[in-house]
Write a protein that holds these residues in place. Structure first.
Motif, PDB file in Angstrom:
ATOM      1  N   TYR A   7       0.828  -1.206   0.000  1.00 21.12           N
ATOM      2  CA  TYR A   7       0.000   0.000   0.000  1.00 21.12           C
ATOM      3  C   TYR A   7       0.862   1.256   0.000  1.00 21.12           C
ATOM      4  CZ  TYR A   7      -4.301   2.603   1.196  1.00 21.12           C
ATOM      5  OH  TYR A   7      -5.389   3.434   1.183  1.00 21.12           O
ATOM      6  N   PHE A   8       0.659   2.100  -1.004  1.00 27.09           N
ATOM      7  CA  PHE A   8       1.345   3.390  -1.073  1.00 27.09           C
ATOM      8  C   PHE A   8       0.273   4.479  -1.157  1.00 27.09           C
ATOM      9  CE2 PHE A   8       4.050   0.264  -3.192  1.00 27.09           C
ATOM     10  CZ  PHE A   8       5.250   0.413  -2.517  1.00 27.09           C
ATOM     11  N   PRO A   9       0.104   5.305  -0.139  1.00 26.96           N
ATOM     12  CA  PRO A   9      -0.936   6.345  -0.185  1.00 26.96           C
ATOM     13  C   PRO A   9      -0.504   7.549  -1.024  1.00 26.96           C
ATOM     14  CG  PRO A   9       0.200   6.435   1.907  1.00 26.96           C
ATOM     15  CD  PRO A   9       0.774   5.261   1.161  1.00 26.96           C
ATOM     16  N   TYR A  10      -0.028   7.271  -2.223  1.00 22.86           N
ATOM     17  CA  TYR A  10       0.393   8.302  -3.164  1.00 22.86           C
ATOM     18  C   TYR A  10       0.606   7.630  -4.516  1.00 22.86           C
ATOM     19  CZ  TYR A  10       4.886   6.379  -1.565  1.00 22.86           C
ATOM     20  OH  TYR A  10       5.905   5.528  -1.188  1.00 22.86           O
ATOM     21  N   GLU A  11       0.821   8.443  -5.518  1.00 26.25           N
ATOM     22  CA  GLU A  11       1.022   7.938  -6.884  1.00 26.25           C
ATOM     23  C   GLU A  11       2.484   7.540  -7.086  1.00 26.25           C
ATOM     24  OE1 GLU A  11      -0.754   9.375 -11.070  1.00 26.25           O
ATOM     25  OE2 GLU A  11       0.654  10.806 -10.197  1.00 26.25           O
ATOM     26  N   LEU A  12       2.713   6.350  -7.621  1.00 26.68           N
ATOM     27  CA  LEU A  12       4.072   5.893  -7.887  1.00 26.68           C
ATOM     28  C   LEU A  12       4.598   6.541  -9.163  1.00 26.68           C
ATOM     29  CD1 LEU A  12       3.797   2.077  -7.053  1.00 26.68           C
ATOM     30  CD2 LEU A  12       4.301   4.001  -5.534  1.00 26.68           C
ATOM     31  N   ALA A  51      -7.830   7.544  -7.579  1.00 24.86           N
ATOM     32  CA  ALA A  51      -7.400   6.222  -8.048  1.00 24.86           C
ATOM     33  C   ALA A  51      -7.322   5.237  -6.886  1.00 24.86           C
ATOM     34  CB  ALA A  51      -6.049   6.339  -8.746  1.00 24.86           C
ATOM     35  N   ARG A  52      -6.858   5.714  -5.746  1.00 23.12           N
ATOM     36  CA  ARG A  52      -6.739   4.842  -4.570  1.00 23.12           C
ATOM     37  C   ARG A  52      -8.107   4.364  -4.110  1.00 23.12           C
ATOM     38  NH1 ARG A  52      -3.806   8.392  -2.170  1.00 23.12           N
ATOM     39  NH2 ARG A  52      -4.799   8.723  -0.168  1.00 23.12           N
ATOM     40  N   LYS A  53      -9.075   5.246  -4.154  1.00 21.31           N
ATOM     41  CA  LYS A  53     -10.440   4.879  -3.780  1.00 21.31           C
ATOM     42  C   LYS A  53     -10.958   3.758  -4.673  1.00 21.31           C
ATOM     43  CE  LYS A  53     -15.029   6.900  -3.024  1.00 21.31           C
ATOM     44  NZ  LYS A  53     -15.821   8.164  -3.061  1.00 21.31           N
ATOM     45  N   GLU A  54     -10.668   3.847  -5.965  1.00 21.63           N
ATOM     46  CA  GLU A  54     -11.100   2.817  -6.895  1.00 21.63           C
ATOM     47  C   GLU A  54     -10.376   1.487  -6.646  1.00 21.63           C
ATOM     48  OE1 GLU A  54     -13.153   0.968 -10.000  1.00 21.63           O
ATOM     49  OE2 GLU A  54     -13.547   2.773  -8.830  1.00 21.63           O
ATOM     50  N   ARG A  55      -9.066   1.573  -6.354  1.00 21.11           N
ATOM     51  CA  ARG A  55      -8.300   0.343  -6.064  1.00 21.11           C
ATOM     52  C   ARG A  55      -8.840  -0.348  -4.803  1.00 21.11           C
ATOM     53  NH1 ARG A  55      -6.538   2.339 -10.044  1.00 21.11           N
ATOM     54  NH2 ARG A  55      -8.352   1.177 -10.739  1.00 21.11           N
ATOM     55  N   ILE A  56      -9.198   0.432  -3.787  1.00 22.52           N
ATOM     56  CA  ILE A  56      -9.754  -0.138  -2.555  1.00 22.52           C
ATOM     57  C   ILE A  56     -11.105  -0.802  -2.840  1.00 22.52           C
ATOM     58  CG2 ILE A  56     -10.692   0.420  -0.278  1.00 22.52           C
ATOM     59  CD1 ILE A  56      -8.506   2.578  -0.053  1.00 22.52           C
TER      60      ILE A  56
END
Length: 372
Positions: A7-12, A51-56
C-alpha cells in the motif's frame, strides 16, 4: 485466495530518478518475486486519492480480507491526507477506515516511515514556502503518526537512531535498506585511483570539507582523482564550490540515471561527506547502497547510523569531519591490501544482507508472525 497487500498512499513514479521514487518501484518488483516464490498474490494499492479509492473498492469486491497475510505500507514526505499532486485533502476518510478494517480482521500492518525532516527548522520547507504554515503542518504530521499508532503492528525506520525523533512506543525496527547486486570488479588499483561523489551540494560544509581534503591529497601531484557528479542548477548556485572546477584532479559532470553506470565503473572509491549533525546522525543515504551495488568501498564522515553500518559490515572507512581526517581516511581506504579486503567484504556480504529481496523477506517474516 491468500494474498498480501502493498500500500502506497500516493502515486508511484513511472520513471523515478531520486531514491525516494526508486524505492517503491523496487519494493513492488521484490514483492512480486516473493509472491511468485511463495504462491502468494500481491495486491498493490496506490495512486492519488481518486485512483486509490477505486483500487480499494476493487480489492474489497474481489478479495476476502481474512485471506490477507499482511499489509506493508510506505509513507510519503507529505502526510497521507495531502499526497495528491496539488495537496488538496480530497479523501480524508479514505485510508484509515481501510486500514482499520484490515486490523479488525487480524491483518498485521507494517509501515516504513521514511523521514522526520519536518521537525528541523533548517530543512523543512512548508507548502508555498509560507513559514506561518509550519506549526500547522507539524501538527498534521503528529496527527498522522498518531493515526498510524492505532493500526500498525510494526513501524520500520531508516535507522534505529531515528526513533529519538519519532518516539514510537510500540514495536519498531530497521529494514535491510535495499540495493542491487554488487558487480564484480578488478581488485587491482590503478597508479592514480579515482574516487566518486554523486549527490546534492546543499550541504556545502560537508562538500567543501571533502574538496579541501582532495586538495591536501593532491598537494604535490595528482595522486587521487575525483569524479564530482552533481545537479547543474545546484552547481551554479554555489560559487564556493565552483572555485574548485579548474583543479587538475577534479572532473565535474551533471549526470543522472543510466548515464551514471559507466562513471561508476571507472571509480575505485565512493564518498559520503555529510557534516555531522542531529539529522545526519540518523539518516541512511540511498547513495550509500547505490555505491555498494558497484562494489565501491566507501569513505564517509562519522555520522552515527551510516558509520555504524559501514564499520560493522567492513564496507569502508569513516572519518571525523575535518579535511585532514577525511584525506587520511581516503588514503587508508586506497591502500591496496585494505581496499582489496573492503571490496571482498562488499561482494560477499552486501547484497545478501541488504538486497530488496532481503527487505521484503524481513517484512513478510515479521508481519506473518504478527498475524492474529
Amino acid at each position: 485466495m491468500k494474498h498480501a497487500i502493498v500500500y502506497f498512499p500516493y502515486e508511484l513514479q513511472t520513471n523515478p530518478r531520486s531514491g525516494s521514487g526508486v524505492r517503491p518501484k523496487r519494493m513492488v518488483e521484490a514483492f512480486t518475486r516473493f509472491g511468485e516464490r511463495e504462491n502468494l498474490k500481491i495486491v498493490v494499492i496506490s495512486g492519488q486519492s481518486r485512483a486509490r479509492k477505486e483500487r480499494i473498492r476493487e480489492y474489497l469486491e474481489n478479495h476476502d480480507v481474512k485471506d490477507a497475510q499482511f499489509c506493508y505500507m510506505e509513507t510519503s514526505t507529505m502526510p497521507y491526507w495531502l499526497t495528491d499532486k496539488d495537496h488538496v485533502p480530497r479523501a480524508v476518510g479514505l485510508d484509515y477506515p481501510f486500514w482499520k478494517k484490515l486490523k479488525d480482521n487480524g491483518v498485521a500492518i507494517g509501515c516504513f516511515y521514511r523521514d522526520v525532516y519536518w521537525q528541523f527548522d533548517d530543512m523543512y520547507v512548508p507548502p508555498f514556502r509560507k513559514k506561518a504554515l509550519t506549526p500547522i503542518m507539524r501538527n498534521i504530521y503528529r496527527k498522522e503518526l498518531s493515526t498510524y499508532h492505532k493500526v500498525l503492528e510494526k513501524l520500520y525506520l531508516p535507522s534505529l537512531e531515528m526513533n529519538r525523533f519519532v518516539q514510537w512506543e510500540k514495536d519498531f525496527d530497521e529494514l535491510p535498506p535495499g540495493m542491487g547486486h554488487a558487480t564484480s570488479r578488478n581488485h587491482e588499483l590503478p597508479e592514480v585511483p579515482t574516487a566518486i561523489y554523486v549527490g546534492g551540494i546543499t550541504d556545502t560544509a560537508g562538500i567543501l570539507n571533502m574538496l579541501e581534503a582532495f586538495r591536501i591529497l593532491n598537494h604535490d601531484a595528482v595522486n587521487v582523482k575525483l569524479q564530482f557528479i552533481c545537479r547543474d542548477f545546484e552547481f551554479e548556485k554555489y560559487p564556493e564550490v565552483q572555485k574548485f572546477k579548474d583543479e587538475p584532479w577534479i572532473s565535474i559532470q551533471h549526470l543522472s540515471g543510466d548515464a551514471l553506470h559507466e562513471v561508476y565503473k571507472t571509480a575505485d572509491l565512493a564518498l559520503i561527506p555529510y557534516r555531522k549533525n542531529t539529522y545526519h546522525d540518523f539518516a541512511m543515504p540511498v547513495k550509500l547502497f547505490e555505491y555498494l551495488s558497484y562494489s565501491l568501498p566507501i569513505v564517509a564522515t562519522n555520522c552515527d547510523a551510516q558509520s555504524r553500518f559501514i564499520e560493522d559490515n567492513h564496507f569502508g572507512v569513516t572519518a571525523a569531519v575535518t579535511k585532514e581526517d577525511f584525506a587520511e581516511a581516503v588514503k587508508q581506504a586506497l591502500k591496496p591490501e585494505i581496499h582489496q579486503e573492503l571490496v571482498r567484504s562488499i561482494q560477499e556480504h552486501a547484497f545478501e544482507k541488504n538486497s530488496w529481496d532481503a527487505r521484503v523477506q524481513k517484512v513478510a517474516h515479521d508481519l506473518t508472525a504478527a498475524r492474529k
